[in-house]
Enzyme design. Structure first.
Site, PDB file in Angstrom:
ATOM      1  N   LYS A  25     -17.158  -5.838 -17.586  1.00 42.76           N
ATOM      2  CA  LYS A  25     -18.060  -6.777 -16.898  1.00 42.76           C
ATOM      3  C   LYS A  25     -17.881  -6.691 -15.385  1.00 42.76           C
ATOM      4  O   LYS A  25     -18.860  -6.659 -14.641  1.00 42.76           O
ATOM      5  CB  LYS A  25     -17.787  -8.205 -17.418  1.00 42.76           C
ATOM      6  CG  LYS A  25     -18.682  -9.259 -16.803  1.00 42.76           C
ATOM      7  CD  LYS A  25     -18.953 -10.402 -17.764  1.00 42.76           C
ATOM      8  CE  LYS A  25     -17.768 -11.311 -17.974  1.00 42.76           C
ATOM      9  NZ  LYS A  25     -17.584 -12.276 -16.865  1.00 42.76           N
ATOM     10  N   ARG A  36     -20.491  -4.894 -10.204  1.00 40.70           N
ATOM     11  CA  ARG A  36     -20.341  -4.155  -8.942  1.00 40.70           C
ATOM     12  C   ARG A  36     -21.279  -2.954  -8.888  1.00 40.70           C
ATOM     13  O   ARG A  36     -21.811  -2.618  -7.835  1.00 40.70           O
ATOM     14  CB  ARG A  36     -18.883  -3.710  -8.779  1.00 40.70           C
ATOM     15  CG  ARG A  36     -17.956  -4.889  -8.414  1.00 40.70           C
ATOM     16  CD  ARG A  36     -16.511  -4.565  -8.726  1.00 40.70           C
ATOM     17  NE  ARG A  36     -15.563  -5.570  -8.259  1.00 40.70           N
ATOM     18  CZ  ARG A  36     -15.291  -6.720  -8.873  1.00 40.70           C
ATOM     19  NH1 ARG A  36     -15.915  -7.037 -10.001  1.00 40.70           N
ATOM     20  NH2 ARG A  36     -14.400  -7.565  -8.381  1.00 40.70           N
ATOM     21  N   ASP A  49      -8.051 -13.435 -17.383  1.00 37.75           N
ATOM     22  CA  ASP A  49      -9.047 -13.816 -18.401  1.00 37.75           C
ATOM     23  C   ASP A  49      -8.512 -13.660 -19.828  1.00 37.75           C
ATOM     24  O   ASP A  49      -9.203 -14.027 -20.783  1.00 37.75           O
ATOM     25  CB  ASP A  49     -10.309 -12.951 -18.257  1.00 37.75           C
ATOM     26  CG  ASP A  49     -11.060 -13.247 -16.965  1.00 37.75           C
ATOM     27  OD1 ASP A  49     -10.910 -14.366 -16.439  1.00 37.75           O
ATOM     28  OD2 ASP A  49     -11.785 -12.362 -16.491  1.00 37.75           O
ATOM     29  N   LYS A  74     -12.107 -21.536 -14.336  1.00 38.46           N
ATOM     30  CA  LYS A  74     -12.940 -20.479 -14.944  1.00 38.46           C
ATOM     31  C   LYS A  74     -14.175 -21.132 -15.583  1.00 38.46           C
ATOM     32  O   LYS A  74     -14.548 -22.233 -15.204  1.00 38.46           O
ATOM     33  CB  LYS A  74     -12.114 -19.681 -15.960  1.00 38.46           C
ATOM     34  CG  LYS A  74     -10.944 -18.933 -15.314  1.00 38.46           C
ATOM     35  CD  LYS A  74     -11.416 -17.886 -14.341  1.00 38.46           C
ATOM     36  CE  LYS A  74     -10.254 -17.175 -13.665  1.00 38.46           C
ATOM     37  NZ  LYS A  74     -10.700 -16.300 -12.581  1.00 38.46           N
ATOM     38  N   ARG A 106      -9.577 -23.706 -18.856  1.00 41.57           N
ATOM     39  CA  ARG A 106      -9.078 -22.973 -20.024  1.00 41.57           C
ATOM     40  C   ARG A 106      -7.680 -23.399 -20.452  1.00 41.57           C
ATOM     41  O   ARG A 106      -7.329 -23.226 -21.627  1.00 41.57           O
ATOM     42  CB  ARG A 106      -9.119 -21.456 -19.749  1.00 41.57           C
ATOM     43  CG  ARG A 106     -10.521 -20.914 -19.757  1.00 41.57           C
ATOM     44  CD  ARG A 106     -10.583 -19.423 -19.543  1.00 41.57           C
ATOM     45  NE  ARG A 106     -11.955 -18.959 -19.744  1.00 41.57           N
ATOM     46  CZ  ARG A 106     -12.444 -17.817 -19.286  1.00 41.57           C
ATOM     47  NH1 ARG A 106     -11.673 -16.999 -18.582  1.00 41.57           N
ATOM     48  NH2 ARG A 106     -13.686 -17.488 -19.513  1.00 41.57           N
ATOM     49  N   ARG A 110     -14.978 -17.072 -23.787  1.00 40.93           N
ATOM     50  CA  ARG A 110     -13.650 -16.564 -24.156  1.00 40.93           C
ATOM     51  C   ARG A 110     -12.866 -17.580 -24.999  1.00 40.93           C
ATOM     52  O   ARG A 110     -12.038 -17.200 -25.816  1.00 40.93           O
ATOM     53  CB  ARG A 110     -12.854 -16.162 -22.923  1.00 40.93           C
ATOM     54  CG  ARG A 110     -13.511 -15.025 -22.156  1.00 40.93           C
ATOM     55  CD  ARG A 110     -12.540 -14.305 -21.244  1.00 40.93           C
ATOM     56  NE  ARG A 110     -13.228 -13.617 -20.170  1.00 40.93           N
ATOM     57  CZ  ARG A 110     -13.899 -12.469 -20.300  1.00 40.93           C
ATOM     58  NH1 ARG A 110     -13.954 -11.862 -21.464  1.00 40.93           N
ATOM     59  NH2 ARG A 110     -14.512 -11.929 -19.264  1.00 40.93           N
TER      60      ARG A 110
HETATM   61  C1  S3P Z   1     -13.350 -11.021 -11.650  1.00 46.69           C
HETATM   62  C2  S3P Z   1     -12.260 -11.638 -11.129  1.00 46.69           C
HETATM   63  C3  S3P Z   1     -11.553 -12.739 -11.798  1.00 46.69           C
HETATM   64  C4  S3P Z   1     -11.937 -12.853 -13.281  1.00 46.69           C
HETATM   65  C5  S3P Z   1     -13.409 -12.717 -13.476  1.00 46.69           C
HETATM   66  C6  S3P Z   1     -13.881 -11.375 -12.980  1.00 46.69           C
HETATM   67  C7  S3P Z   1     -13.997  -9.958 -10.876  1.00 46.69           C
HETATM   68  O1  S3P Z   1     -11.887 -13.943 -11.154  1.00 46.69           O
HETATM   69  O2  S3P Z   1     -11.498 -14.085 -13.798  1.00 46.69           O
HETATM   70  O3  S3P Z   1     -13.740 -12.843 -14.832  1.00 46.69           O
HETATM   71  O4  S3P Z   1     -14.820  -9.204 -11.438  1.00 46.69           O
HETATM   72  O5  S3P Z   1     -13.704  -9.824  -9.667  1.00 46.69           O
HETATM   73  P1  S3P Z   1     -11.083 -14.407  -9.819  1.00 46.69           P
HETATM   74  O6  S3P Z   1     -11.211 -13.325  -8.853  1.00 46.69           O
HETATM   75  O7  S3P Z   1     -11.744 -15.644  -9.313  1.00 46.69           O
HETATM   76  O8  S3P Z   1      -9.693 -14.642 -10.310  1.00 46.69           O
END
Ligand code: S3P
Length: 439
Positions: free
Chosen positions: A24, A29, A319, A346, A350, A394
């Site tokens: 994901k 990105r 996560d 989140k 969680r 999740r």
């Molecule tokens: C992610 C960063 C994480 C993660 C999220 C995806 C990312 O969040 O929990 O599911 O793609 O940069 P945080 O950067 O806020 O910790």
């Protein structure tokens, strides 16, 4: 019609080889960089979950041409920058989507309004708005920096920013804004977080330096760099792999292989933790794909024991704690998970939801402000309950995994939300032999 509940029943072993949907983080990105770039970007293995599809629609609203060519194969034709959108950007449930897109949009001289679903509208955006404001962007947000909010960017200057929390989203928002800034952009991470933005910048022709220092990881780039379209391969998502891997470890007789899973060390904390717990996990066919390490990961049913998860591992598995907590519920002894306060902001809180749900399943669990402790007795938990997931995908998948090996079935509400990150979860788990029923 979307199902109201999904129920996982304890049954036979899980067996088979599966390929997971694309990661994901990398999928968001790929679409964003493709839209910012000049020319064509072809993406192979894109996650076609709701979160990522919302980012695809947002990129179209900012002027890119986004087209699906076939399963997981997408073509993005960027305009070398964003155009002013004529509609509100709705990022749905996706914190990563909205925070990264706001960073990218902050570089351009127009106003854009962002919103999301009820869960996303509760989540903190100040963490990205603060550095973007320091770079010269303006915004108007709801109380406490929440969505919906309007961002007015353009004319950004460089910044040196030390992350106040371990967040790849905040780091990435600043770096994406930096693409249009005048001056140098430096982000200092006290704890290294997932580095997909830095890796993918290079693939799109952006120069970024990364140095590990006594003060943390320092990421440095010159502002104002153009991107050129490229090919992006998206490996299998380790955050989705967490569910079949833990399911195999806790269900007697199981052996499951995940093919082509992303093994970036900044994402591999769950596998490290499960191996420390005594999980029979082997990694084979290690290779590089699309600038990221990948491999095939096999998990077999194992007698697990509790561990103290090192708090410094948190960014590499933030996560995955809900899935780890389920493994911990089947283990013998205490599993201590601390330094995970970020779990509270989140898609849901969680820590609170895992503690409540595990307790309802008959598991001994102790909640702390920034962590939780699960005490297993080496026996399958009781189960036999319905879990309120508060729309968190999740949380839902974690408790369904629990139900596959608990003493009695576990039901979750709002299973439709699973499609935000893992739309094929039900089909894939059934293919491995799981008993999952929608009602
Ligand atoms: C992610 C960063 C994480 C993660 C999220 C995806 C990312 O969040 O929990 O599911 O793609 O940069 P945080 O950067 O806020 O910790």
């Amino acid at each position: 019609m979307t199902a109201a509940t999904m129920t996982a029943r304890p049954g036979g072993p899980l067996n088979g080889h599966v390929r997971l949907p694309g990661d994901k983080s990398i999928s968001h990105r790929a679409l964003i960089l493709g839209a910012l770039a000049s020319g064509v970007t072809e993406i192979d293995g894109l996650l076609e979950g709701e979160d990522v599809l919302a980012t695809g629609r947002a990129m179209q609203a900012f002027g890119a041409h986004v087209e699906r060519l076939g399963e997981g194969r997408w073509r993005v034709e960027g305009q070398g920058g964003f155009k002013a959108p004529t509609e509100t950007i709705d990022c749905g449930n996706a914190g990563t989507g909205v925070r990264l897109i706001m960073g990218a949009a902050a570089g351009f001289d127009f106003e854009a309004t962002f919103t999301g679903d009820a869960s996303l509208r509760k989540r903190p955006m100040g963490r990205v708005l603060d550095p973007l404001k320091a770079m010269g962007a303006h915004y108007q947000a709801m109380e406490g920096g929440r969505l919906p909010l309007t961002l007015k960017g353009g004319g950004l200057k460089g910044i040196q920013y030390r992350l106040p929390m371990a967040s790849a989203q905040v780091k990435s928002a600043v770096l994406l804004a930096g693409l249009q800034a005048h001056g140098e952009v430096v982000v200092i991470e006290p704890e290294a977080t997932r580095d997909h933005t830095e890796r993918m910048f290079r693939a799109f022709g952006v120069t970024v330096d990364v140095e590990d220092t006594a003060d943390g990881r320092v990421i440095r780039m010159a502002g104002g760099q153009p991107l050129s379209g490229t090919k992006v391969f998206v490996p299998g998502d380790p955050s989705s792999a967490a569910f079949p891997l833990v399911a195999a470890l806790v269900t007697p007789g199981s052996s499951v292989t995940i093919e082509g899973m992303l093994l970036n060390p900044l994402r591999a904390g769950l596998v490290d933790s499960l191996i420390e717990m005594g999980g029979d996990i082997t990694i084979s066919n290690e290779r590089e794909a699309g600038g990221e390490p990948v491999g095939d990961v096999t998990a077999r049913h194992s007698a697990l024991k509790g561990i103290v998860v090192p708090p410094e591992r948190a960014p590499a598995m933030i996560d995955e704690y809900p899935a780890l907590a389920v493994a911990a519920a089947f283990a013998t002894g205490e599993t201590v998970m601390r330094g995970v306060g970020e779990m509270r902001v989140k898609e849901s809180d969680r820590i609170a939801l895992m503690a409540q749900g595990l307790e309802a399943c008959g598991v001994d669990v102790e909640e702390e402000p920034e962590g939780f402790i699960v005490r297993g007795n080496g026996q399958p938990p009781r189960g036999g309950v319905t879990i309120e997931t508060e729309g968190d995908h999740r949380i839902a998948m974690s408790f369904l995994v629990m139900g596959l090996a608990a003493q009695s079935a576990v039901t979750v509400d709002e299973p439709g939300m699973i499609a935000t990150s893992f739309p094929t979860f039900g089909a894939m788990m059934r293919g491995l032999g799981a008993s999952l029923e929608e009602a």
